[in-house]
Design a protein around this motif. Structure first.
Motif, mmCIF file in Angstrom:
data_model
loop_
_atom_site.group_PDB
_atom_site.id
_atom_site.type_symbol
_atom_site.label_atom_id
_atom_site.label_comp_id
_atom_site.label_asym_id
_atom_site.label_seq_id
_atom_site.Cartn_x
_atom_site.Cartn_y
_atom_site.Cartn_z
ATOM 1 N N SER A 1 -4.793 0.501 -2.384
ATOM 2 C CA SER A 1 -5.207 1.179 -1.076
ATOM 3 C C SER A 1 -4.769 0.441 0.270
ATOM 4 N N THR B 1 0.827 -1.283 -0.023
ATOM 5 C CA THR B 1 -0.326 -0.063 0.058
ATOM 6 C C THR B 1 0.876 1.132 -0.016
ATOM 7 N N GLU C 1 4.055 6.317 -6.136
ATOM 8 C CA GLU C 1 3.998 7.608 -5.376
ATOM 9 C C GLU C 1 3.642 8.705 -6.615
ATOM 10 N N ALA D 1 -4.669 4.919 -6.841
ATOM 11 C CA ALA D 1 -5.072 4.922 -5.535
ATOM 12 C C ALA D 1 -5.871 3.827 -4.973
ATOM 13 N N TRP E 1 5.903 14.857 -0.572
ATOM 14 C CA TRP E 1 4.929 15.542 -1.331
ATOM 15 C C TRP E 1 5.032 16.884 -1.982
ATOM 16 N N PRO F 1 0.466 5.227 0.599
ATOM 17 C CA PRO F 1 -0.412 6.468 0.715
ATOM 18 C C PRO F 1 0.053 7.657 -0.204
ATOM 19 N N GLY F 2 -0.896 8.360 -0.550
ATOM 20 C CA GLY F 2 -0.711 9.364 -1.406
ATOM 21 C C GLY F 2 -1.023 10.712 -0.605
ATOM 22 N N SER G 1 -0.666 2.548 -14.737
ATOM 23 C CA SER G 1 -0.384 4.041 -15.076
ATOM 24 C C SER G 1 -0.064 4.195 -16.620
ATOM 25 N N ALA H 1 -4.176 8.920 -10.909
ATOM 26 C CA ALA H 1 -4.054 9.106 -9.575
ATOM 27 C C ALA H 1 -5.347 8.324 -8.795
ATOM 28 N N GLU H 2 -6.560 8.206 -9.358
ATOM 29 C CA GLU H 2 -7.572 7.836 -8.923
ATOM 30 C C GLU H 2 -7.391 6.399 -9.037
ATOM 31 N N LEU I 1 0.223 8.664 -7.904
ATOM 32 C CA LEU I 1 -0.617 9.270 -6.927
ATOM 33 C C LEU I 1 -0.633 10.569 -6.629
ATOM 34 N N VAL J 1 -4.429 16.206 -3.995
ATOM 35 C CA VAL J 1 -3.733 16.154 -5.339
ATOM 36 C C VAL J 1 -3.677 17.332 -6.126
#
Length: 381
Positions: free
Chosen positions: A363, A180, A296, A359, A271, A182-183, A319, A355-356, A299, A187
């Motif tokens: 998850s 997993t 990353e 994610a 980020w 995390p983003g 991607s 990104a969606e 994301l 965004v």
């Protein structure tokens, strides 16, 4: 006496690179399911505060760690000495934790495997290494400690494949559980245009294997072809590898791109650097078992140019804005950057969609469910 609700997680360090961040995600997932988690780390580092904040009991326990320097006669003697000197203290920590399960994060701390098995505990390893290009006898030797495991968690199909080809009797104990990742909390969409300057980003260890020198050489080629380019390098060397950073900085100077390349050192919060860049470079020279940085990038809604080795192919499989290039080929990497810049509208739109999609695929809930099931902890409260 052991407690099935108590779990000991061991980690070879307390930094915040890929496997360290996965240790944090693992601990958070276990605590979210109501388990009591103790984490053993060999020394100080920023990971400790985050583990404590997540609700874990963090204990410092020196432990021998296998590194490249261990693969020599002197290194093996040193590793043996460290192992002998830490057996008793590690055993005491093991008993004090009351753990029913021991999860060793990475194969690089082999002492925990036999100790936990001798103690009669359930033993698992979260395997992040896939040394597919290492000589077969060495691969077999590296994987011997895993014979003590009841379960091995592989972070990719490539990792499982390498392990299955490098050991006897382990294939049936290996389960793939994708990381997993995390983003960012928010965004930020890519810039509308990159005509003025193309902003490149490298995030990761500064090492020959990770290939930031390839990214720097690619940036030099782009500058020579007239592109206004900036490369931000976020990361630091591991202890004992300081010479690589010296060589990297000299390369940047020799290429005449010192004004285009900016070194930021290790950064706990990455980020803002993703948000400020246009394209992320993942130029790994060695094989990667997975590739958190590539995830990353997705994301953060940024196109990525990555080496096309097995683990990175899996990490970028969802991607559409990713470009894969041959490993250790700065010319190919620079040409991929040019392709993305020329078709920026297409790649920027694809990155937002990525990104969606990414994610959802990686998850925390999916990881948590898979982890609990794989460790055989379903129904234990």
């Amino acid at each position: 006496m052991t407690d099935k609700r108590s779990i000991l997680v061991t980690n070879p360090g307390a930094d915040l690179y890929g496997s360290d961040r996965m240790a944090l995600e693992t601990v958070s997932a276990l605590i979210a399911r109501g388990f009591n988690v103790t984490v053993a780390v060999p020394g100080p580092g920023p990971l400790i505060e985050l583990l404590t904040r997540a609700g874990a009991d963090v204990l410092r326990q020196p432990t021998p760690v296998i590194r490249k320097s261990s693969l020599s006669l002197i290194g093996l003697f040193r590793l043996t000495g460290e192992t002998l000197s830490n057996i008793l203290s590690s055993w005491r920590l093991l008993r004090r934790s009351r753990a029913g399960t021991v999860l060793v994060n990475t194969i690089t701390t082999p002492l925990w495997f036999p100790l936990a098995r001798v103690a009669g505990l359930r033993v698992a390893c979260h395997l992040h290494e896939a040394e597919g290009t290492v000589a077969a006898p060495l691969r077999w030797a590296m994987h011997v400690p895993l014979q003590f495991c009841h379960r091995v968690i592989a972070n990719s199909e490539y990792t499982r494949k390498v392990l299955s080809e490098s050991s006897l009797g382990l294939a049936s104990r290996v389960v793939v559980v994708y990381n997993t990742v995390p983003g960012p909390e928010v965004v930020l969409p890519p810039r509308l245009a990159v005509d003025d300057e193309v902003r490149l980003l490298y995030v990761g260890r500064l090492s020959q294997r990770k290939g930031p020198h390839v990214a720097a050489t690619a940036a030099g080629l782009l500058r020579d072809r007239g592109m206004n380019v900036r490369l931000d390098i976020v990361g630091s060397v591991f202890p004992g590898n300081e010479g690589y950073e010296v060589e990297l900085r000299k390369l940047v100077s020799d290429l005449g791109i010192s004004e285009n390349v900016h070194f930021h050192g290790f950064q706990q919060l990455v980020w803002p650097y993703f948000a400020d860049c246009d394209i992320v470079l993942v130029p790994s020279v060695g094989e990667e078992s997975f590739g958190n940085t590539a995830v990353e990038a997705a994301l953060a809604a940024r196109p990525v140019v990555a080496s096309g080795n097995a683990g990175l192919r899996e990490a970028t499989s969802a991607s559409e804005s990713a470009e894969l290039v041959p490993s250790n080929d700065p010319e190919a990497m620079s040409l991929a950057v040019e392709r993305i810049a020329r078709a920026w509208d297409h790649y920027a739109a694809a990155a937002l969609t990525d990104a969606e999609r990414v994610a959802a695929r990686f998850s925390a809930k999916t990881y948590e469910d898979s982890l609990i099931h794989t460790l055989g902890l379903v129904g234990i409260h």
